[in-house]
Design a protein around this motif. Structure first.
Motif, PDB file in Angstrom:
ATOM      1  N   ILE A   1      72.035  68.381  15.296  1.00 24.17           N
ATOM      2  CA  ILE A   1      72.174  68.271  17.197  1.00 24.17           C
ATOM      3  C   ILE A   1      72.246  69.403  17.894  1.00 24.17           C
ATOM      4  O   ILE A   1      72.121  70.869  17.015  1.00 24.17           O
ATOM      5  CB  ILE A   1      73.197  68.428  18.395  1.00 24.17           C
ATOM      6  CG1 ILE A   1      74.814  68.256  17.989  1.00 24.17           C
ATOM      7  CG2 ILE A   1      73.063  66.356  18.487  1.00 24.17           C
ATOM      8  CD1 ILE A   1      75.675  67.780  18.546  1.00 24.17           C
TER       9      ILE A   1
ATOM     10  N   GLY B   1      74.301  62.850  23.198  1.00 24.37           N
ATOM     11  CA  GLY B   1      73.209  63.063  22.304  1.00 24.37           C
ATOM     12  C   GLY B   1      73.864  64.830  21.781  1.00 24.37           C
ATOM     13  O   GLY B   1      73.988  65.063  20.973  1.00 24.37           O
TER      14      GLY B   1
ATOM     15  N   SER C   1      71.796  61.558  20.412  1.00 25.55           N
ATOM     16  CA  SER C   1      70.593  61.826  20.425  1.00 25.55           C
ATOM     17  C   SER C   1      69.084  61.737  19.909  1.00 25.55           C
ATOM     18  O   SER C   1      68.393  61.911  21.168  1.00 25.55           O
ATOM     19  CB  SER C   1      71.204  63.798  19.592  1.00 25.55           C
ATOM     20  OG  SER C   1      70.077  64.559  19.764  1.00 25.55           O
TER      21      SER C   1
ATOM     22  N   SER D   1      66.535  65.887  16.015  1.00 26.41           N
ATOM     23  CA  SER D   1      67.232  65.478  15.547  1.00 26.41           C
ATOM     24  C   SER D   1      67.850  64.876  14.283  1.00 26.41           C
ATOM     25  O   SER D   1      68.688  64.514  13.267  1.00 26.41           O
ATOM     26  CB  SER D   1      67.910  64.649  16.841  1.00 26.41           C
ATOM     27  OG  SER D   1      67.969  64.830  18.060  1.00 26.41           O
TER      28      SER D   1
END
Length: 162
Positions: free
Chosen positions: A7, A84, A91, A151
């Protein structure tokens, strides 16, 4: 093979700047979701839904129902994208759902009659207001794609030789 998801909020340098894209997309999905609960929006999207090979089935819910389903879905994507910021897997799921959403809405550009007029003249592609409205979705699709790729575990995104 490292399969830990990533992230932006926990990244460094320019990668961390992707945080801005996440929160912009959260705001966009919340605003799009809210709009689906208005009669004007429900009436405005019926032409796209009824001609789509991907979401025409939503018409079983009726005019307002199909808009409500989309609105709840867009709120859900906003929640996943916001969560996320703390959970890499959420995410990726939120970004993937965003990619799917904008891929479908981008397809309306081609499936809705009268939106685009193709010709071989000096103006090879002309669109009306509905087309202008849809054209922005290619950018939003790309933003969600960037968030999705950012991600994913690095071992999936990068080639073995890279």
């Amino acid at each position: 093979m490292n399969l830990s998801f990533n992230i932006a909020e926990q990244g460094e340098g320019s990668y961390r700047l992707l945080t801005i894209l996440r929160w912009v997309m959260v705001v966009i999905f919340v605003s799009f979701g809210m709009q689906k609960f208005t009669l004007q929006s429900a009436q405005g999207i019926v032409q796209f839904i009824s001609n789509s090979p991907f979401v025409s089935w939503l018409s079983v819910f009726g005019l307002r129902g199909e808009a409500y389903v989309l609105g709840v879905t867009e709120f859900g994507i906003a929640v996943l994208l916001a969560a996320g910021a703390f959970s890499p897997i959420l995410s990726a799921i939120g970004a993937l759902m965003g990619v799917i959403t904008f891929a479908v809405t981008w397809s309306f550009f081609f499936t809705t009659p009268g939106v685009v007029k193709w010709s071989l003249s000096t103006d090879p592609m002309a669109w009306n207001l509905a087309g202008e409205f849809l054209f922005k979705d290619i950018v939003l699709l790309c933003v969600c794609l960037v968030l999705l790729l950012a991600s994913l575990p690095r071992s999936i995104v990068r080639s073995p030789s890279g």
